[in-house]
Design a protein around this motif. Structure first.
Motif, PDB file in Angstrom:
ATOM      1  N   ILE A  10       0.872  -1.181   0.000  1.00 37.72           N
ATOM      2  CA  ILE A  10       0.000   0.000   0.000  1.00 37.72           C
ATOM      3  C   ILE A  10       0.905   1.226   0.000  1.00 37.72           C
ATOM      4  O   ILE A  10       1.560   1.532   0.998  1.00 37.72           O
ATOM      5  CB  ILE A  10      -0.940   0.017   1.225  1.00 37.72           C
ATOM      6  CG1 ILE A  10      -1.725  -1.291   1.297  1.00 37.72           C
ATOM      7  CG2 ILE A  10      -1.890   1.217   1.151  1.00 37.72           C
ATOM      8  CD1 ILE A  10      -2.759  -1.356   2.392  1.00 37.72           C
ATOM      9  N   ASP A  11       1.002   1.863  -1.155  1.00 40.99           N
ATOM     10  CA  ASP A  11       1.839   3.056  -1.273  1.00 40.99           C
ATOM     11  C   ASP A  11       0.963   4.278  -1.487  1.00 40.99           C
ATOM     12  O   ASP A  11      -0.188   4.160  -1.936  1.00 40.99           O
ATOM     13  CB  ASP A  11       2.793   2.902  -2.467  1.00 40.99           C
ATOM     14  CG  ASP A  11       3.878   1.864  -2.211  1.00 40.99           C
ATOM     15  OD1 ASP A  11       4.591   2.006  -1.196  1.00 40.99           O
ATOM     16  OD2 ASP A  11       4.017   0.915  -3.006  1.00 40.99           O
ATOM     17  N   GLY A  12       1.539   5.441  -1.197  1.00 38.80           N
ATOM     18  CA  GLY A  12       0.797   6.671  -1.433  1.00 38.80           C
ATOM     19  C   GLY A  12       1.381   7.796  -0.611  1.00 38.80           C
ATOM     20  O   GLY A  12       2.266   7.575   0.218  1.00 38.80           O
ATOM     21  N   PRO A  13       0.908   9.024  -0.847  1.00 33.57           N
ATOM     22  CA  PRO A  13       1.428  10.176  -0.113  1.00 33.57           C
ATOM     23  C   PRO A  13       0.940  10.208   1.334  1.00 33.57           C
ATOM     24  O   PRO A  13      -0.007   9.500   1.684  1.00 33.57           O
ATOM     25  CB  PRO A  13       0.859  11.370  -0.893  1.00 33.57           C
ATOM     26  CG  PRO A  13      -0.392  10.854  -1.506  1.00 33.57           C
ATOM     27  CD  PRO A  13      -0.143   9.401  -1.800  1.00 33.57           C
ATOM     28  N   SER A  14       1.577  11.053   2.146  1.00 38.72           N
ATOM     29  CA  SER A  14       1.177  11.115   3.550  1.00 38.72           C
ATOM     30  C   SER A  14      -0.229  11.693   3.670  1.00 38.72           C
ATOM     31  O   SER A  14      -0.606  12.600   2.930  1.00 38.72           O
ATOM     32  CB  SER A  14       2.173  11.938   4.363  1.00 38.72           C
ATOM     33  OG  SER A  14       2.137  13.269   3.951  1.00 38.72           O
ATOM     34  N   GLY A  15      -1.001  11.123   4.589  1.00 40.80           N
ATOM     35  CA  GLY A  15      -2.363  11.595   4.813  1.00 40.80           C
ATOM     36  C   GLY A  15      -3.392  10.956   3.902  1.00 40.80           C
ATOM     37  O   GLY A  15      -4.574  11.275   3.972  1.00 40.80           O
ATOM     38  N   SER A  16      -2.972  10.021   3.055  1.00 43.09           N
ATOM     39  CA  SER A  16      -3.934   9.375   2.141  1.00 43.09           C
ATOM     40  C   SER A  16      -4.777   8.345   2.889  1.00 43.09           C
ATOM     41  O   SER A  16      -5.743   7.821   2.342  1.00 43.09           O
ATOM     42  CB  SER A  16      -3.202   8.714   0.975  1.00 43.09           C
ATOM     43  OG  SER A  16      -2.280   7.766   1.468  1.00 43.09           O
ATOM     44  N   GLY A  17      -4.384   8.050   4.127  1.00 45.04           N
ATOM     45  CA  GLY A  17      -5.127   7.068   4.929  1.00 45.04           C
ATOM     46  C   GLY A  17      -4.486   5.694   4.878  1.00 45.04           C
ATOM     47  O   GLY A  17      -4.982   4.748   5.470  1.00 45.04           O
ATOM     48  N   LYS A  18      -3.339   5.588   4.205  1.00 45.64           N
ATOM     49  CA  LYS A  18      -2.775   4.249   4.020  1.00 45.64           C
ATOM     50  C   LYS A  18      -2.309   3.606   5.322  1.00 45.64           C
ATOM     51  O   LYS A  18      -2.419   2.395   5.468  1.00 45.64           O
ATOM     52  CB  LYS A  18      -1.678   4.240   2.955  1.00 45.64           C
ATOM     53  CG  LYS A  18      -0.443   4.940   3.347  1.00 45.64           C
ATOM     54  CD  LYS A  18       0.464   5.175   2.161  1.00 45.64           C
ATOM     55  CE  LYS A  18       1.414   6.275   2.498  1.00 45.64           C
ATOM     56  NZ  LYS A  18       2.204   6.096   3.714  1.00 45.64           N
ATOM     57  N   GLY A  19      -1.811   4.417   6.275  1.00 42.69           N
ATOM     58  CA  GLY A  19      -1.374   3.858   7.561  1.00 42.69           C
ATOM     59  C   GLY A  19      -2.528   3.190   8.287  1.00 42.69           C
ATOM     60  O   GLY A  19      -2.414   2.051   8.762  1.00 42.69           O
ATOM     61  N   ARG A 159      -7.333  16.016   7.229  1.00 42.60           N
ATOM     62  CA  ARG A 159      -7.258  14.814   8.071  1.00 42.60           C
ATOM     63  C   ARG A 159      -6.133  14.929   9.101  1.00 42.60           C
ATOM     64  O   ARG A 159      -6.293  14.577  10.257  1.00 42.60           O
ATOM     65  CB  ARG A 159      -7.010  13.574   7.196  1.00 42.60           C
ATOM     66  CG  ARG A 159      -8.205  13.210   6.332  1.00 42.60           C
ATOM     67  CD  ARG A 159      -7.864  12.050   5.411  1.00 42.60           C
ATOM     68  NE  ARG A 159      -8.923  11.779   4.464  1.00 42.60           N
ATOM     69  CZ  ARG A 159      -8.818  10.928   3.439  1.00 42.60           C
ATOM     70  NH1 ARG A 159      -7.686  10.272   3.237  1.00 42.60           N
ATOM     71  NH2 ARG A 159      -9.822  10.725   2.632  1.00 42.60           N
ATOM     72  N   ARG A 160      -4.973  15.426   8.646  1.00 39.05           N
ATOM     73  CA  ARG A 160      -3.833  15.583   9.557  1.00 39.05           C
ATOM     74  C   ARG A 160      -4.186  16.579  10.655  1.00 39.05           C
ATOM     75  O   ARG A 160      -3.854  16.377  11.824  1.00 39.05           O
ATOM     76  CB  ARG A 160      -2.608  16.048   8.758  1.00 39.05           C
ATOM     77  CG  ARG A 160      -1.310  15.941   9.498  1.00 39.05           C
ATOM     78  CD  ARG A 160      -0.923  14.518   9.819  1.00 39.05           C
ATOM     79  NE  ARG A 160       0.145  14.015   8.964  1.00 39.05           N
ATOM     80  CZ  ARG A 160       0.355  12.734   8.723  1.00 39.05           C
ATOM     81  NH1 ARG A 160      -0.405  11.823   9.267  1.00 39.05           N
ATOM     82  NH2 ARG A 160       1.327  12.347   7.958  1.00 39.05           N
ATOM     83  N   TYR A 161      -4.880  17.644  10.260  1.00 40.70           N
ATOM     84  CA  TYR A 161      -5.273  18.677  11.229  1.00 40.70           C
ATOM     85  C   TYR A 161      -6.148  18.053  12.319  1.00 40.70           C
ATOM     86  O   TYR A 161      -5.930  18.279  13.514  1.00 40.70           O
ATOM     87  CB  TYR A 161      -6.021  19.796  10.492  1.00 40.70           C
ATOM     88  CG  TYR A 161      -6.513  20.901  11.401  1.00 40.70           C
ATOM     89  CD1 TYR A 161      -5.617  21.808  11.945  1.00 40.70           C
ATOM     90  CD2 TYR A 161      -7.865  21.017  11.702  1.00 40.70           C
ATOM     91  CE1 TYR A 161      -6.052  22.808  12.794  1.00 40.70           C
ATOM     92  CE2 TYR A 161      -8.312  22.025  12.548  1.00 40.70           C
ATOM     93  CZ  TYR A 161      -7.410  22.916  13.093  1.00 40.70           C
ATOM     94  OH  TYR A 161      -7.846  23.895  13.930  1.00 40.70           O
ATOM     95  N   LEU A 162      -7.126  17.236  11.911  1.00 41.96           N
ATOM     96  CA  LEU A 162      -8.018  16.617  12.882  1.00 41.96           C
ATOM     97  C   LEU A 162      -7.256  15.663  13.804  1.00 41.96           C
ATOM     98  O   LEU A 162      -7.551  15.540  14.987  1.00 41.96           O
ATOM     99  CB  LEU A 162      -9.150  15.862  12.171  1.00 41.96           C
ATOM    100  CG  LEU A 162     -10.142  16.763  11.419  1.00 41.96           C
ATOM    101  CD1 LEU A 162     -11.189  15.929  10.687  1.00 41.96           C
ATOM    102  CD2 LEU A 162     -10.827  17.749  12.370  1.00 41.96           C
TER     103      LEU A 162
END
Ligand code: DC
Length: 229
Positions: A10-19, A159-162
């Motif tokens: 699962i790859d993608g930019p930060s904040g995409s929800g992948k974690g 999302r990061r803000y929340l």
């Protein structure tokens, strides 16, 4: 480890929800989890502890090869605790400053090489969910299921803000958006292992999807490939 052990990247930019998606998927399937971003964050954190400059590739390579780190599955089945040199750093590596440092050390090829085998060593039965930027392109190129998860920069900043609001002082939406754009730019433009979808990756845009919807889409791909036995 055998080559028959399945891995889902699962790859993608930060904040995409992948974690979050990777953690839930590992939990649902009862598979192992590799949070590769945490390794780059740990290296940036350890560099701070040892007074190593984030541009000193030679010293960072040595530090990466000897990182004394343990990932311990949390007893409630949610997430994992991270111990660096005997000290719990699970939350300490999650701030934006360490994220920016991680992005810097991640642009160094000697560092990426030093962390490659360590990442592949996470592959163990019954399967592995590998979360990162180059899981499908470099670390596990033969993975039978590759997901590239994206979302708009605005939605990722929101999302990061929340996530950070109430936990970190002085957090602001505009500055998070600037940081996310700067990090995207660095991660996508770097010469070594840039953030990009593998040719055979399934691309999912999570801007308008809930975590549960993303999870269901991936689980249906898992089922159609008969990966979970
Ligand atoms: O996923 P994250 O935000 O924890 O990742 C931190 C940084 O590490 C990110 O800016 C890019 C880098 N990274 C990478 O280059 N390759 C990976 N496989 C994972 C993370």
């Amino acid at each position: 480890m055998t080559s028959l052990t399945p891995v889902i990247t699962i790859d993608g930019p930060s904040g995409s929800g992948k974690g979050t998606v990777a953690g839930l998927l590992a939990q649902r399937l009862g598979w192992n989890l590799l949070d590769s971003g945490a390794l780059y964050r740990l290296l940036a954190f350890a560099a701070g502890n040892h007074g190593v400059d984030l541009t000193n590739e030679e010293a960072l390579k040595v530090l990466a090869a000897h990182l004394d780190v343990q990932f311990i599955a949390a007893t409630d089945g949610k997430g994992q605790r991270i111990i660096l040199e005997g000290e719990e750093v699970t939350d300490a590596i999650r701030n934006e400053q360490i994220g920016a440092g991680a992005s810097m050390v991640a642009s160094l090829s000697a560092v990426r090489d030093a962390l490659l085998q360590r990442q592949r060593a996470f592959l163990d039965a019954p399967g592995l969910i590998a979360d990162g930027r180059d899981m499908g392109t470099v670390v596990f190129p033969a993975a039978p299921l590759k997901i590239f998860l994206t979302a708009s920069a605005e939605e990722r900043a929101r999302r990061r803000y929340l996530q950070l609001k109430g936990k970190v002082e002085g957090v602001s939406l505009p500055s998070l958006l600037d940081e996310i754009r700067a990090r995207d730019e660095r991660d996508m433009q770097r010469a070594v292992a840039p953030l990009k979808p593998a040719a055979d990756a399934i691309q999912l845009d999570s801007t308008e999807l809930s975590i549960e919807q993303v999870l269901e889409k991936i689980l249906s791909e898992v089922a159609s490939r008969d990966l979970a036995g």
